[in-house]
Design an enzyme around this catalytic site. Sequence first.
Site, mmCIF file in Angstrom:
data_model
loop_
_atom_site.group_PDB
_atom_site.id
_atom_site.type_symbol
_atom_site.label_atom_id
_atom_site.label_comp_id
_atom_site.label_asym_id
_atom_site.label_seq_id
_atom_site.Cartn_x
_atom_site.Cartn_y
_atom_site.Cartn_z
ATOM 1 N N ARG A 198 0.805 -1.207 0.000
ATOM 2 C CA ARG A 198 0.000 0.000 0.000
ATOM 3 C C ARG A 198 0.855 1.282 0.000
ATOM 4 N NH1 ARG A 198 -3.071 2.441 4.199
ATOM 5 N NH2 ARG A 198 -5.139 3.041 3.488
ATOM 6 N N CYS B 1 10.510 33.717 25.250
ATOM 7 C CA CYS B 1 10.423 32.279 25.576
ATOM 8 C C CYS B 1 10.442 32.083 27.085
ATOM 9 C CB CYS B 1 11.598 31.537 24.931
ATOM 10 S SG CYS B 1 11.761 29.858 25.531
ATOM 11 N N CYS C 215 13.819 30.094 28.226
ATOM 12 C CA CYS C 215 15.173 30.630 28.075
ATOM 13 C C CYS C 215 15.721 31.105 29.433
ATOM 14 C CB CYS C 215 15.179 31.801 27.081
ATOM 15 S SG CYS C 215 15.337 31.275 25.356
ATOM 16 N N HIS D 139 18.257 28.413 22.696
ATOM 17 C CA HIS D 139 16.888 28.290 22.185
ATOM 18 C C HIS D 139 16.827 27.673 20.791
ATOM 19 C CE1 HIS D 139 12.656 29.617 22.069
ATOM 20 N NE2 HIS D 139 12.859 29.952 20.809
ATOM 21 N N ASN E 296 8.193 15.799 23.670
ATOM 22 C CA ASN E 296 7.343 16.058 22.503
ATOM 23 C C ASN E 296 8.084 17.068 21.682
ATOM 24 O OD1 ASN E 296 5.063 14.563 22.882
ATOM 25 N ND2 ASN E 296 3.971 16.172 23.976
ATOM 26 N N GLY F 217 2.267 18.739 18.883
ATOM 27 C CA GLY F 217 1.563 19.471 19.934
ATOM 28 C C GLY F 217 2.482 20.158 20.920
ATOM 29 N N CYS F 218 3.764 20.260 20.550
ATOM 30 C CA CYS F 218 4.711 20.914 21.451
ATOM 31 C C CYS F 218 4.439 22.418 21.440
ATOM 32 C CB CYS F 218 6.131 20.611 20.998
ATOM 33 S SG CYS F 218 7.367 21.367 22.043
ATOM 34 N N SER F 219 4.373 23.006 22.641
ATOM 35 C CA SER F 219 3.953 24.411 22.725
ATOM 36 C C SER F 219 5.104 25.391 22.593
ATOM 37 C CB SER F 219 3.221 24.638 24.049
ATOM 38 O OG SER F 219 4.102 24.388 25.128
ATOM 39 N N HIS G 97 11.801 25.757 22.271
ATOM 40 C CA HIS G 97 13.012 25.646 23.111
ATOM 41 C C HIS G 97 13.261 24.155 23.430
ATOM 42 C CE1 HIS G 97 15.870 27.647 25.938
ATOM 43 N NE2 HIS G 97 15.913 26.384 26.350
ATOM 44 N N HIS H 236 13.380 21.015 25.081
ATOM 45 C CA HIS H 236 12.960 20.601 26.420
ATOM 46 C C HIS H 236 12.181 19.297 26.376
ATOM 47 C CE1 HIS H 236 9.174 22.321 24.988
ATOM 48 N NE2 HIS H 236 8.563 21.659 25.957
ATOM 49 N N GLN I 89 9.840 16.514 29.302
ATOM 50 C CA GLN I 89 9.052 16.541 30.532
ATOM 51 C C GLN I 89 9.252 15.247 31.321
ATOM 52 O OE1 GLN I 89 5.070 18.083 30.509
ATOM 53 N NE2 GLN I 89 5.230 18.755 28.388
ATOM 54 N N GLU J 15 -7.523 2.444 12.640
ATOM 55 C CA GLU J 15 -6.555 2.386 13.747
ATOM 56 C C GLU J 15 -7.177 2.750 15.086
ATOM 57 O OE1 GLU J 15 -4.160 4.823 11.330
ATOM 58 O OE2 GLU J 15 -2.625 3.285 11.214
HETATM 59 P P1 H2U Z 1 5.298 21.191 25.848
HETATM 60 O O1 H2U Z 1 5.839 22.296 25.048
HETATM 61 O O2 H2U Z 1 6.009 19.909 25.620
HETATM 62 O O3 H2U Z 1 3.829 21.093 25.720
HETATM 63 O O4 H2U Z 1 5.610 21.509 27.368
HETATM 64 C C1 H2U Z 1 5.841 22.744 27.941
HETATM 65 C C2 H2U Z 1 5.469 22.602 29.392
HETATM 66 O O5 H2U Z 1 5.926 23.741 30.083
HETATM 67 C C3 H2U Z 1 3.957 22.520 29.592
HETATM 68 O O6 H2U Z 1 3.651 21.321 30.240
HETATM 69 C C4 H2U Z 1 4.991 24.096 31.060
HETATM 70 C C5 H2U Z 1 3.646 23.732 30.462
HETATM 71 O O7 H2U Z 1 2.724 23.401 31.461
HETATM 72 N N1 H2U Z 1 5.144 25.529 31.377
HETATM 73 C C6 H2U Z 1 5.439 25.925 32.662
HETATM 74 O O8 H2U Z 1 5.526 25.087 33.551
HETATM 75 N N2 H2U Z 1 5.632 27.241 32.941
HETATM 76 C C7 H2U Z 1 5.525 28.243 32.024
HETATM 77 O O9 H2U Z 1 5.735 29.388 32.333
HETATM 78 C C8 H2U Z 1 5.129 27.891 30.636
HETATM 79 C C9 H2U Z 1 4.967 26.458 30.303
#
Ligand code: H2U
Length: 339
Positions: free
Chosen positions: A27, A51, A54, A113, A153, A159-161, A164, A166, A168, A317
């Site tokens: 496929r 950030c 940072c 960063h 992530n 979905g990484c916010s 920088h 990092h 968890q 899936e």
């Molecule tokens: P992700 O980018 O992997 O989603 O994780 C960033 C994490 O950083 C997220 O769990 C935390 C968020 O809760 N965070 C803090 O603890 N303090 C902050 O000032 C911003 C983000």
Amino acid sequence: MNTDLQDYSHKRFNILTGEWVLVSPHRAKRPWQGQKETISNEKRHSYDPNCYLCAGNTRINGEVNPNYDDVFVFTNDFAALQKDSKTFEIEDGLFKAESEKGICKVICFSPNHSKSLADMSVFAIEKVVQTWQKEYQLLGANEHINYVQIFENKGAVMGCSNPHPHGQIWSQSTLPNEVQKKDSHQLEYYKNKKTSLLGDYLIQELQKQERIVYENEDFLVLTPYWAVWPFETMIAPKQHLKSISELSEKQANTFADAISKITKAYDKLFECSFPYSSGIHQAPTNNESNKHWHWHMSFYPPLLRSATVKKFMVGYEMFGTPQRDITAEQACERLRAFL
Ligand code: H2U
């Protein structure tokens, strides 16, 4: 190699979770007219005043990050698990709930960063490994912490916010679902054979030489036989070690080397900063011997054909079984070209 596996639809068994994956090698050539991701290859500055990770910057809760030189760990300001959560149990007919306590931390891999693990030196990654070891022990020593989940992530598509570098660490009282599955399958095997399930699998992989992407003195990086994600890989120690806290100084270095090699290969594969979720599965911190555990790190990257075409884990899936097109052997060959 068994060519049936490259030509015909089949399913493969994950010895660690007891689950199957459907493989459809025929496929892989289907056309794609669906969604394309936008992957930014924009160079970031080494410092971003906006950030919250940072060095020297103020986080959302008002706390100021120190001027850290290498790795910096702080307690997540928006933790998913509460340390002082009330203890309770609800069993109301078919309604069942239990309280869950935990501690969540954020670990900045570098003050720079603009970097990712793939851009960092083995020496710098080793400092990340040492911090993971320290946190696993520190968090695990808490009476109410029986499992420590280390993960990253990477990339907006995951979905990484924040870009920088990092990861968890979420630690909690009970074993999460995925860990529970691996715990019971490893335990059953160890009870019967008195050897490590993953260790015996690695021996077989070394004999076959079909899915090994990279090997150093202490580690194998491979595309598991049962891989679900198109370019999924696993880093596993050749020695039967329960957790990263058992790594010698030298093994912390060779582990960092393996991380460096696979993350660099990922970036080269589609010429982008390759997104993924990675995580370490290891022995619970529940004061039991856990001799059946053989720790390992997995990378689950979503990209399928290019930097912009990702795999969606949907439809069949969600309702049936995970499915993949490109085989683990083909993925291995493509990644190996960048090592
Ligand atoms: P992700 O980018 O992997 O989603 O994780 C960033 C994490 O950083 C997220 O769990 C935390 C968020 O809760 N965070 C803090 O603890 N303090 C902050 O000032 C911003 C983000």
